[in-house]
Design an enzyme around this catalytic site. Structure first.
Site, PDB file in Angstrom:
ATOM      1  N   CYS A 107       0.829  -1.216   0.000  1.00  0.00           N
ATOM      2  CA  CYS A 107       0.000   0.000   0.000  1.00  0.00           C
ATOM      3  C   CYS A 107       0.860   1.262   0.000  1.00  0.00           C
ATOM      4  O   CYS A 107       1.780   1.406   0.806  1.00  0.00           O
ATOM      5  CB  CYS A 107      -0.973  -0.079   1.175  1.00  0.00           C
ATOM      6  SG  CYS A 107      -1.046   1.292   2.287  1.00  0.00           S
ATOM      7  N   LYS A 137       2.730 -11.985  39.431  1.00  0.00           N
ATOM      8  CA  LYS A 137       2.142 -12.961  40.350  1.00  0.00           C
ATOM      9  C   LYS A 137       0.857 -12.388  40.939  1.00  0.00           C
ATOM     10  O   LYS A 137       0.887 -11.465  41.732  1.00  0.00           O
ATOM     11  CB  LYS A 137       3.143 -13.296  41.439  1.00  0.00           C
ATOM     12  CG  LYS A 137       4.358 -13.976  40.886  1.00  0.00           C
ATOM     13  CD  LYS A 137       4.983 -14.891  41.907  1.00  0.00           C
ATOM     14  CE  LYS A 137       6.300 -15.461  41.439  1.00  0.00           C
ATOM     15  NZ  LYS A 137       6.298 -16.136  40.176  1.00  0.00           N
ATOM     16  N   VAL A 197       2.035 -18.636  48.106  1.00  0.00           N
ATOM     17  CA  VAL A 197       3.409 -18.408  47.621  1.00  0.00           C
ATOM     18  C   VAL A 197       3.396 -17.229  46.638  1.00  0.00           C
ATOM     19  O   VAL A 197       4.226 -16.320  46.726  1.00  0.00           O
ATOM     20  CB  VAL A 197       3.981 -19.690  46.959  1.00  0.00           C
ATOM     21  CG1 VAL A 197       5.339 -19.415  46.332  1.00  0.00           C
ATOM     22  CG2 VAL A 197       4.089 -20.816  47.982  1.00  0.00           C
ATOM     23  N   CYS A 209       1.105   3.384   3.061  1.00  0.00           N
ATOM     24  CA  CYS A 209       1.940   2.774   4.106  1.00  0.00           C
ATOM     25  C   CYS A 209       3.415   3.027   3.798  1.00  0.00           C
ATOM     26  O   CYS A 209       4.209   3.292   4.693  1.00  0.00           O
ATOM     27  CB  CYS A 209       1.695   1.267   4.181  1.00  0.00           C
ATOM     28  SG  CYS A 209      -0.037   0.876   4.453  1.00  0.00           S
ATOM     29  N   ARG A 269      10.838 -17.941  35.324  1.00  0.00           N
ATOM     30  CA  ARG A 269       9.903 -19.047  35.126  1.00  0.00           C
ATOM     31  C   ARG A 269      10.622 -20.385  34.948  1.00  0.00           C
ATOM     32  O   ARG A 269      11.367 -20.781  35.802  1.00  0.00           O
ATOM     33  CB  ARG A 269       8.957 -18.758  33.947  1.00  0.00           C
ATOM     34  CG  ARG A 269       8.373 -17.342  34.031  1.00  0.00           C
ATOM     35  CD  ARG A 269       7.156 -17.179  33.198  1.00  0.00           C
ATOM     36  NE  ARG A 269       6.009 -17.775  33.854  1.00  0.00           N
ATOM     37  CZ  ARG A 269       4.919 -18.206  33.246  1.00  0.00           C
ATOM     38  NH1 ARG A 269       4.833 -18.136  31.947  1.00  0.00           N
ATOM     39  NH2 ARG A 269       3.933 -18.712  33.927  1.00  0.00           N
ATOM     40  N   HIS A 312       0.009 -29.658  40.214  1.00  0.00           N
ATOM     41  CA  HIS A 312      -1.452 -29.452  40.152  1.00  0.00           C
ATOM     42  C   HIS A 312      -2.090 -30.521  39.275  1.00  0.00           C
ATOM     43  O   HIS A 312      -3.132 -31.073  39.597  1.00  0.00           O
ATOM     44  CB  HIS A 312      -1.786 -28.072  39.580  1.00  0.00           C
ATOM     45  CG  HIS A 312      -1.413 -26.941  40.496  1.00  0.00           C
ATOM     46  ND1 HIS A 312      -1.973 -26.787  41.745  1.00  0.00           N
ATOM     47  CD2 HIS A 312      -0.548 -25.903  40.344  1.00  0.00           C
ATOM     48  CE1 HIS A 312      -1.452 -25.706  42.324  1.00  0.00           C
ATOM     49  NE2 HIS A 312      -0.588 -25.157  41.494  1.00  0.00           N
ATOM     50  N   TRP A 368       5.236 -26.669  39.498  1.00  0.00           N
ATOM     51  CA  TRP A 368       3.884 -26.379  40.015  1.00  0.00           C
ATOM     52  C   TRP A 368       2.839 -26.972  39.081  1.00  0.00           C
ATOM     53  O   TRP A 368       1.861 -27.575  39.515  1.00  0.00           O
ATOM     54  CB  TRP A 368       3.628 -24.867  40.087  1.00  0.00           C
ATOM     55  CG  TRP A 368       4.129 -24.125  41.283  1.00  0.00           C
ATOM     56  CD1 TRP A 368       5.011 -23.085  41.267  1.00  0.00           C
ATOM     57  CD2 TRP A 368       3.753 -24.296  42.661  1.00  0.00           C
ATOM     58  NE1 TRP A 368       5.208 -22.607  42.543  1.00  0.00           N
ATOM     59  CE2 TRP A 368       4.450 -23.321  43.410  1.00  0.00           C
ATOM     60  CE3 TRP A 368       2.901 -25.178  43.325  1.00  0.00           C
ATOM     61  CZ2 TRP A 368       4.318 -23.202  44.794  1.00  0.00           C
ATOM     62  CZ3 TRP A 368       2.764 -25.064  44.713  1.00  0.00           C
ATOM     63  CH2 TRP A 368       3.471 -24.090  45.423  1.00  0.00           C
ATOM     64  N   TRP A 428      -4.659 -16.563  41.538  1.00  0.00           N
ATOM     65  CA  TRP A 428      -4.970 -17.408  40.374  1.00  0.00           C
ATOM     66  C   TRP A 428      -6.140 -18.323  40.711  1.00  0.00           C
ATOM     67  O   TRP A 428      -6.185 -18.860  41.802  1.00  0.00           O
ATOM     68  CB  TRP A 428      -3.728 -18.229  40.020  1.00  0.00           C
ATOM     69  CG  TRP A 428      -3.798 -18.942  38.701  1.00  0.00           C
ATOM     70  CD1 TRP A 428      -3.323 -18.523  37.510  1.00  0.00           C
ATOM     71  CD2 TRP A 428      -4.384 -20.229  38.454  1.00  0.00           C
ATOM     72  NE1 TRP A 428      -3.587 -19.449  36.527  1.00  0.00           N
ATOM     73  CE2 TRP A 428      -4.235 -20.507  37.086  1.00  0.00           C
ATOM     74  CE3 TRP A 428      -5.040 -21.172  39.262  1.00  0.00           C
ATOM     75  CZ2 TRP A 428      -4.700 -21.677  36.502  1.00  0.00           C
ATOM     76  CZ3 TRP A 428      -5.509 -22.337  38.677  1.00  0.00           C
ATOM     77  CH2 TRP A 428      -5.335 -22.584  37.315  1.00  0.00           C
TER      78      TRP A 428
HETATM   79  P1  FAD Z   1       4.353 -20.116  38.987  1.00  0.00           P
HETATM   80  O1  FAD Z   1       4.024 -19.592  40.337  1.00  0.00           O
HETATM   81  O2  FAD Z   1       5.493 -21.050  38.897  1.00  0.00           O
HETATM   82  O3  FAD Z   1       3.041 -20.820  38.429  1.00  0.00           O
HETATM   83  C1  FAD Z   1       3.062 -21.593  37.246  1.00  0.00           C
HETATM   84  C2  FAD Z   1       1.703 -21.551  36.614  1.00  0.00           C
HETATM   85  O4  FAD Z   1       0.754 -22.202  37.455  1.00  0.00           O
HETATM   86  C3  FAD Z   1       1.144 -20.159  36.446  1.00  0.00           C
HETATM   87  O5  FAD Z   1       1.611 -19.563  35.288  1.00  0.00           O
HETATM   88  C4  FAD Z   1      -0.340 -20.416  36.386  1.00  0.00           C
HETATM   89  O6  FAD Z   1      -0.703 -20.869  35.100  1.00  0.00           O
HETATM   90  C5  FAD Z   1      -0.525 -21.569  37.359  1.00  0.00           C
HETATM   91  N1  FAD Z   1      -0.919 -21.145  38.702  1.00  0.00           N
HETATM   92  C6  FAD Z   1      -0.551 -20.015  39.360  1.00  0.00           C
HETATM   93  N2  FAD Z   1      -1.100 -20.007  40.600  1.00  0.00           N
HETATM   94  C7  FAD Z   1      -1.803 -21.148  40.716  1.00  0.00           C
HETATM   95  C8  FAD Z   1      -2.594 -21.704  41.756  1.00  0.00           C
HETATM   96  N3  FAD Z   1      -2.759 -21.070  42.916  1.00  0.00           N
HETATM   97  N4  FAD Z   1      -3.183 -22.886  41.541  1.00  0.00           N
HETATM   98  C9  FAD Z   1      -3.037 -23.533  40.359  1.00  0.00           C
HETATM   99  N5  FAD Z   1      -2.307 -23.053  39.338  1.00  0.00           N
HETATM  100  C10 FAD Z   1      -1.699 -21.867  39.513  1.00  0.00           C
HETATM  101  N6  FAD Z   1      10.164 -19.023  44.755  1.00  0.00           N
HETATM  102  C11 FAD Z   1      10.658 -18.202  45.706  1.00  0.00           C
HETATM  103  O7  FAD Z   1      11.261 -17.181  45.363  1.00  0.00           O
HETATM  104  N7  FAD Z   1      10.468 -18.446  47.043  1.00  0.00           N
HETATM  105  C12 FAD Z   1       9.809 -19.553  47.478  1.00  0.00           C
HETATM  106  O8  FAD Z   1       9.661 -19.777  48.680  1.00  0.00           O
HETATM  107  C13 FAD Z   1       9.314 -20.468  46.496  1.00  0.00           C
HETATM  108  N8  FAD Z   1       8.689 -21.613  46.857  1.00  0.00           N
HETATM  109  C14 FAD Z   1       8.327 -22.524  45.894  1.00  0.00           C
HETATM  110  C15 FAD Z   1       7.784 -23.758  46.278  1.00  0.00           C
HETATM  111  C16 FAD Z   1       7.469 -24.712  45.332  1.00  0.00           C
HETATM  112  C17 FAD Z   1       6.916 -26.051  45.759  1.00  0.00           C
HETATM  113  C18 FAD Z   1       7.666 -24.429  43.945  1.00  0.00           C
HETATM  114  C19 FAD Z   1       7.326 -25.464  42.897  1.00  0.00           C
HETATM  115  C20 FAD Z   1       8.181 -23.209  43.551  1.00  0.00           C
HETATM  116  C21 FAD Z   1       8.524 -22.251  44.513  1.00  0.00           C
HETATM  117  N9  FAD Z   1       9.083 -21.018  44.161  1.00  0.00           N
HETATM  118  C22 FAD Z   1       9.520 -20.153  45.120  1.00  0.00           C
HETATM  119  C23 FAD Z   1       9.130 -20.613  42.745  1.00  0.00           C
HETATM  120  C24 FAD Z   1       7.907 -19.734  42.428  1.00  0.00           C
HETATM  121  O9  FAD Z   1       6.756 -20.190  43.117  1.00  0.00           O
HETATM  122  C25 FAD Z   1       7.558 -19.755  40.950  1.00  0.00           C
HETATM  123  O10 FAD Z   1       7.429 -21.074  40.514  1.00  0.00           O
HETATM  124  C26 FAD Z   1       8.595 -19.067  40.078  1.00  0.00           C
HETATM  125  O11 FAD Z   1       8.838 -17.764  40.557  1.00  0.00           O
HETATM  126  C27 FAD Z   1       8.084 -18.968  38.607  1.00  0.00           C
HETATM  127  O12 FAD Z   1       6.874 -18.251  38.607  1.00  0.00           O
HETATM  128  P2  FAD Z   1       5.846 -18.227  37.425  1.00  0.00           P
HETATM  129  O13 FAD Z   1       5.477 -16.845  37.136  1.00  0.00           O
HETATM  130  O14 FAD Z   1       6.337 -19.029  36.299  1.00  0.00           O
HETATM  131  O15 FAD Z   1       4.506 -18.924  37.996  1.00  0.00           O
END
Ligand code: FAD
Length: 513
Positions: free
Chosen positions: A41, A466, A450, A44, A373, A384, A380, A469
């Site tokens: 175009c 965060k 968390v 453009c 991530r 789940h 996680w 959710w």
């Molecule tokens: P995440 O929190 O990893 O979540 C992944 C995906 O799960 C999300 O994108 C969403 O689709 C889904 N989701 C989100 N919330 C929920 C929910 N409530 N129920 C179901 N599904 C959901 N990091 C620290 O800095 N300190 C800590 O103490 C810590 N503890 C942790 C403990 C465990 C067991 C795990 C597995 C991880 C921990 N982490 C901690 C890491 C942190 O929780 C995240 O995993 C990391 O920061 C990546 O975050 P993210 O944005 O990818 O989402």
């Protein structure tokens, strides 16, 4: 590559939206202005120098403001351009940060003046008052109170005040020019703010005054009172440094980079993420222990047993999980060397069957930067998913999965601080779980705790904040307004949503190797 075949070259500071238009423009922490054009175009083509000029002019406003382009003449983009309601070319649309719907994009005039385009962006940024990301600099005039308290509340060494007429833009432009820098804050002061104008004896506009933490106040005399001279001066101040920000399309070394992030849908579950978690737990995390025995070996057996029962691996994966489990089970109470376990994992005898993925391969869990991530996200997700899968087997013991995961986290999760937090939550309340549904909800609730604790921490991926959710967009009936500050949940709806979201039917096989 279709993305770069249009009017704009890869080294220009514009983001090629293509199939990722939704991912970029909606729900972003940035302000986006997108040009939908057709490469054939003429309008453009004539507009192109203005858009390229604007991109160059405000490239330092990234990541607060991004410019995007998409060639609607490209067949792979037809659908996207239609969805964004593009009827003629060029169409310019702006998207405030956190815009949810395609329809919320605002059409802008494709004027040819870079200055007018730039000033319009500032006006739009200012209009976004209530939902501005905290990382954006304030654009409104600073008050005397804020100036007086600046060094008490902020870490910066300098506060630069740009005195200007209300109709001028230089204060806000300089503020945005400095978003990639730390050590100095830039704010505008208007001509009618008499107390400050008088205090610094300002007589011409614009004027720059530099206040520093050590108490000095200087009216800065530069050769010219222009945006570029202000910006150059501020960037050269001692202690003012470029921040280590992630900018789409820019590699760490500052060169242009192709954005190869994957397209992921927040409503889906990706097998590639789940397999990555299984791979990484068994290969990377467990391998840190060359000898496995006692509680640690028991924890591994319980974790693998949960995977064997509830993880719907692809056919060879299922066979492998079975054979790992029975191999481990035979060694319960003894000592296992990781290298022997690894041989079983690698399944040397049946080498023709590629079984466990051999590297991580994140899709939804891919961060906007490799620091974010990845593995914890996939873990996680796997956890789940397993609680939901177990709930379909009415004979499953209610806490079998949770205990398997708890043992894994306690004994193997490499983030030891995370493991400590998780173990204390588990010790406090896991014994209240009496049903399979309660197990799903327990993990959901603990994950949200968390999330709440980690919101705003440096580990948070700016593109995946965060938040509680599931969001209202994902599940409109999970969050209920109760008038108070605390979110209230409709638990039966949350449970239903968990069971749908973490179901096998919701698994997508995109990007599987
Ligand atoms: P995440 O929190 O990893 O979540 C992944 C995906 O799960 C999300 O994108 C969403 O689709 C889904 N989701 C989100 N919330 C929920 C929910 N409530 N129920 C179901 N599904 C959901 N990091 C620290 O800095 N300190 C800590 O103490 C810590 N503890 C942790 C403990 C465990 C067991 C795990 C597995 C991880 C921990 N982490 C901690 C890491 C942190 O929780 C995240 O995993 C990391 O920061 C990546 O975050 P993210 O944005 O990818 O989402």
């Amino acid at each position: 590559v279709p993305s770069h075949a249009g009017l704009y070259t890869p080294d220009e500071p514009v983001v090629h939206l293509d199939r990722k238009a939704h991912t970029y423009l909606l729900g972003s922490r940035s302000f986006w202005v997108a040009e939908f054009y057709a490469s054939w175009c003429g309008h453009c083509q004539r507009f192109k120098p203005s858009w390229s000029g604007l991109a160059e002019d405000i490239k330092d406003w990234r990541p607060v403001v991004y410019l995007g382009v998409i060639d609607c003449a490209e067949s792979s983009n037809f659908e996207t351009c239609n969805e964004f309601g593009v009827e003629g070319y060029p169409t310019i649309k702006s998207f405030k940060s956190f815009t949810k719907e395609v329809s919320q994009g605002v059409s802008e005039d494709a004027v040819h003046s870079v200055q007018a385009l730039r000033e319009n962006i500032i006006t739009r940024l200012e209009e976004q008052k209530d939902s501005r990301p905290s990382s954006w600099p304030p654009l409104e005039p600073i008050s005397t109170f804020e100036v007086e308290n600046f060094f008490k509340t902020k870490q910066e060494n300098y506060l630069a005040l740009i005195f200007e007429e209300p109709s001028m833009y230089i204060g806000r432009e300089t503020t945005l020019d400095m978003v990639q820098y730390e050590g100095v804050s830039v704010r505008r002061v208007l001509r009618d703010q008499n107390d400050m104008v008088n205090k610094f004896w300002i007589t011409s506009y614009p004027s720059l005054v530099l206040l520093s933490r050590n108490g000095s106040n200087t009216v800065v005399n530069l050769k010219a009172d222009t945006r570029s001279s202000y910006t150059d001066f501020l960037r050269s101040l001692p202690g003012v440094r470029k921040k280590n920000l992630f900018i789409i399309g820019v590699a760490n070394n500052g060169t242009t980079e192709q954005d190869d992030r994957r397209i992921a849908d927040s409503t889906k579950l990706y097998m590639a993420d789940l397999e990555s978690a299984v791979h990484y737990t068994l290969r990377a995390e467990v391998s840190r222990f060359s000898h496995l025995e006692g509680e640690r070996l028991d924890a591994l057996i319980a974790y693998v047993s949960v995977l064997r029962k509830y993880f719907p691996a692809r056919p060879y994966g299922t066979t492998l999980l079975k054979s790992i489990h029975s191999w481990l089970h035979d060694r319960a109470g003894k000592e296992v060397l990781y290298k022997d376990f690894e041989n079983v994992l690698n399944n040397k005898d049946e080498a023709q069957n590629a079984v466990l993925s051999s590297s991580v391969n994140y899709v939804w869990c891919q961060g906007s930067h490799p620091n974010f991530r990845g593995f914890p996200c996939s873990l996680w997700t796997l956890f789940h998913f397993l609680t939901v899968q177990a709930s379909e087997d009415t004979a499953a013991p209610p806490t079998e999965v949770l205990l398997g995961l708890r043992g894994y986290v306690k004994n193997f999760f490499g983030c030891r601080e995370c493991a400590g937090h998780f173990e204390s939550m588990a010790a406090e309340s896991m014994n209240t779980v009496n049903t399979l549904d309660e197990a799903i909800l327990w993990l959901w609730d603990r994950h949200n705790r968390v999330n709440k604790r980690l919101a705003g921490q440096p580990s948070e991926d700016p593109e995946f904040p965060k938040l509680p959710w599931p969001s209202k967009t994902l599940c409109p009936f999970c969050q209920v307004e109760d008038g108070g500050d605390e979110l209230a949940w409709d638990i039966p709806n949350v449970l239903n949503f968990m069971k749908t979201h973490y179901s096998r039917q919701n698994l997508a096989n995109d990007y599987l190797e």
